[in-house]
Design a protein around this motif. Structure first.
Motif, PDB file in Angstrom:
ATOM      1  N   TYR A  20       0.311  38.982 -24.000  1.00 12.51           N
ATOM      2  CA  TYR A  20       0.264  37.703 -23.284  1.00 12.51           C
ATOM      3  C   TYR A  20       0.413  36.500 -24.213  1.00 12.51           C
ATOM      4  CZ  TYR A  20      -1.403  40.152 -19.114  1.00 12.51           C
ATOM      5  OH  TYR A  20      -1.505  40.982 -18.021  1.00 12.51           O
ATOM      6  N   ALA A  23       3.337  33.801 -24.011  1.00 13.74           N
ATOM      7  CA  ALA A  23       3.251  32.936 -22.814  1.00 13.74           C
ATOM      8  C   ALA A  23       2.037  32.023 -22.898  1.00 13.74           C
ATOM      9  CB  ALA A  23       3.171  33.803 -21.562  1.00 13.74           C
ATOM     10  N   GLU A  26       2.191  28.549 -24.571  1.00 14.85           N
ATOM     11  CA  GLU A  26       2.744  27.432 -23.794  1.00 14.85           C
ATOM     12  C   GLU A  26       1.724  26.834 -22.834  1.00 14.85           C
ATOM     13  OE1 GLU A  26       6.362  28.476 -21.809  1.00 14.85           O
ATOM     14  OE2 GLU A  26       7.145  29.610 -23.519  1.00 14.85           O
ATOM     15  N   ALA A 229       2.981  36.102 -16.748  1.00 14.12           N
ATOM     16  CA  ALA A 229       1.726  36.068 -17.502  1.00 14.12           C
ATOM     17  C   ALA A 229       0.622  35.341 -16.748  1.00 14.12           C
ATOM     18  CB  ALA A 229       1.948  35.417 -18.862  1.00 14.12           C
TER      19      ALA A 229
END
Lengths: 243, 84
Positions: A20, A23, A26, A229
């Motif tokens: 994960y 992702a 971000e 995610a």
């Protein structure tokens, strides 16, 4: 506007550590908070909880979780909670928390919840003690959730559970197992407060969107359902009034 | 004992998927299709998919098992949902 990211049923263990993270890097650009809707681990061991704490540590936004049924399997709930909290994850069970965000004060009340089924096709506290205990477990969870929701003073209120509060988001699951996937009592608890959004997991084969009888939008964020995610929801202080 | 594909095998496989300590998967659908037992759904890693296949084939060597299990993607979301 308050931006809420959410995912459930990540079932962390050492074999998926790091999946994960790209992702999650971000996340601060996309959301003000991350909600984890239970089944964070495979078996509910402290070692698996350490994987969760590692994966969701230092994200730049608060992380708030409830546990799921998998997280109870090893009967190590205190160790699991302690480990998660050590990673900076707030774990709610019949409790709430308020976070200041640029878009206002976000209140999150959480409880794992339990099964029992939905109106007209639900379990009743009658007969054997095992059956009464089953139903009472759900009643207690719903009461705790309702109290936590009603206590919070905030601009936008979100309910976080593992079990489903409505049957809408179970569409795709076999009808026969609906009573093991959620309870209308959780929906009733969510409707007892000015809730803007209810987020849950647990139903891997369910569907994303639903609404409570009181008009609260419900989202199933089980990882196999959202197939990413995490999902992000934009909420506004008057979201419920507009629903 | 040889076991032909019937409802009891279907039930036993479903319980194996959940209760086996190495699997603990509740999100796999078990279907009987003609002479085959089909497993479908999504898991978090290739290793978990492989272990499901290995355990089910080992426990039911006389059953034709078709595995159609995917790995759940973990890409970031492309867009947000506005709930105003």
């Amino acid at each position: 506007m308050i931006r809420v990211a959410a995912v459930a049923d990540v079932h962390m263990d050492s074999d998926v550590l790091g999946r994960y993270r790209p992702a999650l890097e971000e996340l601060p650009d996309k959301a003000d908070v991350l909600l984890l809707g239970g089944d964070l681990t495979r078996h509910g061991s402290a070692a698996e909880a350490e994987c969760v704490a590692t994966e969701f540590r230092d994200l730049g936004v608060p992380v708030i979780a409830v546990l799921g049924n998998h997280d109870h399997h090893r009967d190590q709930v205190p160790e699991v909670v302690k480990t998660l909290e050590g990673g900076g994850i707030a774990v709610l069970e019949g409790e709430g928390t308020v976070i200041d965000t640029p878009g206002g004060r976000l209140g999150v009340a959480g409880a794992k919840g339990f099964g029992g089924g939905f109106a007209g096709r639900c379990a009743s506290a009658f007969g054997e003690p095992e059956m009464k205990a089953f139903v009472q477990t759900t009643c207690d969870a719903a009461d705790r959730l309702s109290e936590a929701l009603r206590r919070l003073e905030c601009d936008v209120l979100v309910a976080l559970t593992h079990y489903a509060p409505v049957p809408d988001t179970l569409l795709g699951e076999p009808l026969e197992i609906y009573p093991f996937l959620g309870s209308y009592l959780l929906g009733q608890a969510i409707d007892s407060a000015p809730t803007a959004l209810a987020v849950h997991g647990h139903a891997h084969m369910g569907s994303e969107r639903g609404v409570t009888p009181g008009g609260v939008k419900v989202r199933n964020v089980a990882h196999p359902v959202i197939k990413q995610a995490y999902s992000v929801f934009h909420l506004h202080a008057r979201a419920r009034a507009a629903a | 004992m040889n076991r032909r594909l019937d409802e009891y095998v279907e039930a036993d496989v479903q319980r194996l998927l959940t209760e086996d300590v190495d699997l603990a998967e509740q999100g796999i659908t078990v279907l009987r299709r003609e002479q085959n037992l089909v497993l479908c759904g999504e898991v978090e890693s290739q290793a978990r998919r492989d272990e499901i296949e290995r355990k089910v084939r080992a426990a039911f060597p006389d059953v034709a098992v078709l595995v159609d299990i995917g790995i759940t993607r973990t890409q970031p979301p492309g867009e947000a949902e506005d709930l105003s």
